[in-house]
Design a protein around this motif. Structure first.
Motif, PDB file in Angstrom:
ATOM      1  N   TYR A 106       0.701  -1.613  -0.013  1.00 27.96           N
ATOM      2  CA  TYR A 106      -0.071  -0.219   0.105  1.00 27.96           C
ATOM      3  C   TYR A 106       0.982   1.255  -0.062  1.00 27.96           C
ATOM      4  O   TYR A 106       1.901   1.107   0.309  1.00 27.96           O
ATOM      5  CB  TYR A 106      -0.946   0.106   1.173  1.00 27.96           C
ATOM      6  N   SER A 107       0.174   2.420  -0.324  1.00 27.16           N
ATOM      7  CA  SER A 107       0.887   3.573  -0.079  1.00 27.16           C
ATOM      8  C   SER A 107       0.081   4.491   0.997  1.00 27.16           C
ATOM      9  O   SER A 107      -1.285   4.284   0.881  1.00 27.16           O
ATOM     10  CB  SER A 107       1.428   4.495  -1.428  1.00 27.16           C
ATOM     11  N   ARG A 108       0.816   5.590   1.246  1.00 30.32           N
ATOM     12  CA  ARG A 108      -0.049   6.427   2.347  1.00 30.32           C
ATOM     13  C   ARG A 108       0.514   7.908   2.133  1.00 30.32           C
ATOM     14  O   ARG A 108       1.920   7.875   1.779  1.00 30.32           O
ATOM     15  CB  ARG A 108      -0.101   5.951   3.681  1.00 30.32           C
ATOM     16  N   MET A 109      -0.107   9.119   2.174  1.00 32.36           N
ATOM     17  CA  MET A 109       0.168  10.354   2.171  1.00 32.36           C
ATOM     18  C   MET A 109       0.265  10.626   3.522  1.00 32.36           C
ATOM     19  O   MET A 109      -0.798  10.748   4.286  1.00 32.36           O
ATOM     20  CB  MET A 109      -0.541  10.976   1.230  1.00 32.36           C
ATOM     21  N   LEU A 110       1.159  11.470   3.963  1.00 29.00           N
ATOM     22  CA  LEU A 110       1.364  11.823   5.327  1.00 29.00           C
ATOM     23  C   LEU A 110       0.280  13.029   5.747  1.00 29.00           C
ATOM     24  O   LEU A 110      -0.238  13.104   6.788  1.00 29.00           O
ATOM     25  CB  LEU A 110       2.649  12.407   5.778  1.00 29.00           C
ATOM     26  N   ASP A 111      -0.049  13.779   4.476  1.00 24.98           N
ATOM     27  CA  ASP A 111      -1.270  15.005   4.734  1.00 24.98           C
ATOM     28  C   ASP A 111      -2.750  14.118   4.687  1.00 24.98           C
ATOM     29  O   ASP A 111      -3.596  14.864   4.619  1.00 24.98           O
ATOM     30  CB  ASP A 111      -1.060  16.062   3.632  1.00 24.98           C
ATOM     31  N   ARG A 112      -2.670  12.782   4.328  1.00 27.41           N
ATOM     32  CA  ARG A 112      -4.301  12.181   4.280  1.00 27.41           C
ATOM     33  C   ARG A 112      -3.929  10.886   5.227  1.00 27.41           C
ATOM     34  O   ARG A 112      -4.285   9.718   4.390  1.00 27.41           O
ATOM     35  CB  ARG A 112      -4.524  11.819   2.742  1.00 27.41           C
ATOM     36  N   PRO A 113      -3.597  11.022   6.383  1.00 25.38           N
ATOM     37  CA  PRO A 113      -3.536   9.732   7.412  1.00 25.38           C
ATOM     38  C   PRO A 113      -4.876   8.852   7.064  1.00 25.38           C
ATOM     39  O   PRO A 113      -4.621   7.557   7.539  1.00 25.38           O
ATOM     40  CB  PRO A 113      -3.266  10.118   8.649  1.00 25.38           C
ATOM     41  N   GLU A 114      -5.836   9.314   6.779  1.00 25.13           N
ATOM     42  CA  GLU A 114      -7.002   8.428   6.929  1.00 25.13           C
ATOM     43  C   GLU A 114      -7.386   7.503   5.600  1.00 25.13           C
ATOM     44  O   GLU A 114      -8.145   6.706   5.676  1.00 25.13           O
ATOM     45  CB  GLU A 114      -8.248   9.468   7.023  1.00 25.13           C
ATOM     46  N   ILE A 115      -6.234   7.476   4.688  1.00 23.36           N
ATOM     47  CA  ILE A 115      -6.529   6.780   3.504  1.00 23.36           C
ATOM     48  C   ILE A 115      -5.170   5.786   3.309  1.00 23.36           C
ATOM     49  O   ILE A 115      -4.172   6.092   3.334  1.00 23.36           O
ATOM     50  CB  ILE A 115      -6.569   7.663   2.383  1.00 23.36           C
ATOM     51  N   ARG A 116      -5.411   4.638   2.801  1.00 20.95           N
ATOM     52  CA  ARG A 116      -4.338   3.794   2.403  1.00 20.95           C
ATOM     53  C   ARG A 116      -4.768   3.411   0.852  1.00 20.95           C
ATOM     54  O   ARG A 116      -5.852   3.022   0.645  1.00 20.95           O
ATOM     55  CB  ARG A 116      -4.502   2.582   3.168  1.00 20.95           C
ATOM     56  N   ARG A 117      -3.637   3.410   0.160  1.00 24.44           N
ATOM     57  CA  ARG A 117      -4.065   2.957  -1.402  1.00 24.44           C
ATOM     58  C   ARG A 117      -3.427   1.615  -1.552  1.00 24.44           C
ATOM     59  O   ARG A 117      -2.095   1.352  -1.202  1.00 24.44           O
ATOM     60  CB  ARG A 117      -3.425   3.999  -2.478  1.00 24.44           C
ATOM     61  N   VAL A 118      -4.320   0.759  -1.522  1.00 25.87           N
ATOM     62  CA  VAL A 118      -3.798  -0.559  -1.555  1.00 25.87           C
ATOM     63  C   VAL A 118      -3.605  -1.104  -2.908  1.00 25.87           C
ATOM     64  O   VAL A 118      -4.343  -0.706  -4.075  1.00 25.87           O
ATOM     65  CB  VAL A 118      -5.065  -1.398  -0.877  1.00 25.87           C
ATOM     66  N   ARG A 119      -2.654  -1.994  -3.191  1.00 22.67           N
ATOM     67  CA  ARG A 119      -2.389  -2.532  -4.427  1.00 22.67           C
ATOM     68  C   ARG A 119      -3.069  -3.691  -4.684  1.00 22.67           C
ATOM     69  O   ARG A 119      -2.820  -4.785  -3.883  1.00 22.67           O
ATOM     70  CB  ARG A 119      -0.581  -3.014  -4.417  1.00 22.67           C
ATOM     71  N   LEU A 120      -4.058  -3.727  -5.467  1.00 25.84           N
ATOM     72  CA  LEU A 120      -4.823  -4.812  -5.971  1.00 25.84           C
ATOM     73  C   LEU A 120      -4.507  -6.099  -5.854  1.00 25.84           C
ATOM     74  O   LEU A 120      -5.174  -7.130  -5.904  1.00 25.84           O
ATOM     75  CB  LEU A 120      -6.094  -4.401  -7.022  1.00 25.84           C
ATOM     76  N   GLY A 121      -3.213  -6.292  -6.664  1.00 23.54           N
ATOM     77  CA  GLY A 121      -2.511  -7.404  -6.955  1.00 23.54           C
ATOM     78  C   GLY A 121      -2.195  -8.331  -5.746  1.00 23.54           C
ATOM     79  O   GLY A 121      -1.756  -9.241  -5.908  1.00 23.54           O
ATOM     80  N   THR A 122      -2.375  -7.644  -4.667  1.00 19.41           N
ATOM     81  CA  THR A 122      -2.168  -8.558  -3.179  1.00 19.41           C
ATOM     82  C   THR A 122      -3.421  -9.102  -2.675  1.00 19.41           C
ATOM     83  O   THR A 122      -3.250  -9.787  -1.776  1.00 19.41           O
ATOM     84  CB  THR A 122      -1.437  -7.526  -2.039  1.00 19.41           C
ATOM     85  N   LEU A 123      -4.581  -8.906  -3.356  1.00 17.97           N
ATOM     86  CA  LEU A 123      -5.825  -9.371  -2.675  1.00 17.97           C
ATOM     87  C   LEU A 123      -6.098 -10.522  -3.142  1.00 17.97           C
ATOM     88  O   LEU A 123      -5.634 -11.316  -4.169  1.00 17.97           O
ATOM     89  CB  LEU A 123      -6.914  -8.197  -3.351  1.00 17.97           C
ATOM     90  N   GLU A 124      -6.470 -11.204  -2.206  1.00 15.93           N
ATOM     91  CA  GLU A 124      -6.964 -12.926  -2.244  1.00 15.93           C
ATOM     92  C   GLU A 124      -8.299 -13.142  -2.989  1.00 15.93           C
ATOM     93  O   GLU A 124      -8.410 -14.098  -3.484  1.00 15.93           O
ATOM     94  CB  GLU A 124      -6.799 -13.419  -0.985  1.00 15.93           C
ATOM     95  N   GLU A 125      -9.155 -12.119  -2.637  1.00 16.33           N
ATOM     96  CA  GLU A 125     -10.497 -12.365  -3.281  1.00 16.33           C
ATOM     97  C   GLU A 125     -10.820 -11.427  -4.181  1.00 16.33           C
ATOM     98  O   GLU A 125     -10.458 -10.381  -4.229  1.00 16.33           O
ATOM     99  CB  GLU A 125     -11.562 -12.386  -2.349  1.00 16.33           C
ATOM    100  N   ASP A 126     -11.732 -11.669  -5.014  1.00 12.97           N
ATOM    101  CA  ASP A 126     -12.476 -10.500  -5.858  1.00 12.97           C
ATOM    102  C   ASP A 126     -13.131  -9.541  -5.054  1.00 12.97           C
ATOM    103  O   ASP A 126     -13.979  -9.599  -4.167  1.00 12.97           O
ATOM    104  CB  ASP A 126     -13.430 -10.931  -6.983  1.00 12.97           C
ATOM    105  N   PRO A 127     -12.614  -8.089  -5.148  1.00 11.01           N
ATOM    106  CA  PRO A 127     -13.142  -7.030  -4.496  1.00 11.01           C
ATOM    107  C   PRO A 127     -14.388  -6.611  -4.677  1.00 11.01           C
ATOM    108  O   PRO A 127     -15.138  -5.725  -4.160  1.00 11.01           O
ATOM    109  CB  PRO A 127     -11.859  -6.038  -4.266  1.00 11.01           C
ATOM    110  N   GLY A 128     -14.672  -6.943  -6.204  1.00 14.13           N
ATOM    111  CA  GLY A 128     -16.055  -6.605  -6.673  1.00 14.13           C
ATOM    112  C   GLY A 128     -15.751  -5.280  -7.393  1.00 14.13           C
ATOM    113  O   GLY A 128     -16.544  -5.105  -8.324  1.00 14.13           O
TER     114      GLY A 128
END
Length: 144
Positions: A80-102
């Protein structure tokens, strides 16, 4: 709930909230971080993202001022990535997911920076030469 993991399975995480817009980013940093033509990412609320195993294996790299990219220190998988000025958000790399997120990709970003060898197909998704306007970037889905 959707679960994810790194390549070596040392880091495992769970997402209990909905993903925001799925973006395929062609910027040079995402290409280098993923080792491919683009990175597929989606924002999620930080309180809906939980590391369930391997927190000690996560290393963060400051790729640009105020932006940190997290990866497994054992296998190198980007998580994932995160921005210090937006601590409420994580940007997840979808290639790491085990299930279909929909969720499905809605746009290509930084198309002006795509690799010269990348033959971007006509998939009907919106295209932005640079960063897209809100709500595309950094807007997670509703909280659950």
């Amino acid at each position: 709930m959707v679960s994810g993991r790194c390549l070596c399975s040392g880091v495992r995480f769970e997402i209990t909230g909905e993903l925001g817009p799925v973006i395929q980013c062609h910027c040079s940093m995402c290409r280098r971080a993923s080792g491919t033509a683009f990175a597929t990412n989606a924002p999620v609320h930080a309180d809906a993202f939980r590391i369930v195993q391997g927190q000690e294996l996560i290393t963060e790299y400051e790729s640009s001022p105020g932006r940190r990219r997290a990866f497994c220190s054992r296998c190198g998988s980007p998580l994932y990535s995160r921005m210090l000025d937006r601590p409420e958000i994580r940007r997840v790399r979808l290639g790491t997911l085990e299930e279909d997120p929909g969720a499905r990709p809605v746009a290509h970003t930084w198309v002006s920076a795509k690799a010269a060898w990348d033959t971007l197909c006509d998939d009907g998704l919106e295209r932005f030469d640079e960063a897209p306007p809100p709500p595309y970037y950094g807007s997670p889905g509703p909280r659950r």
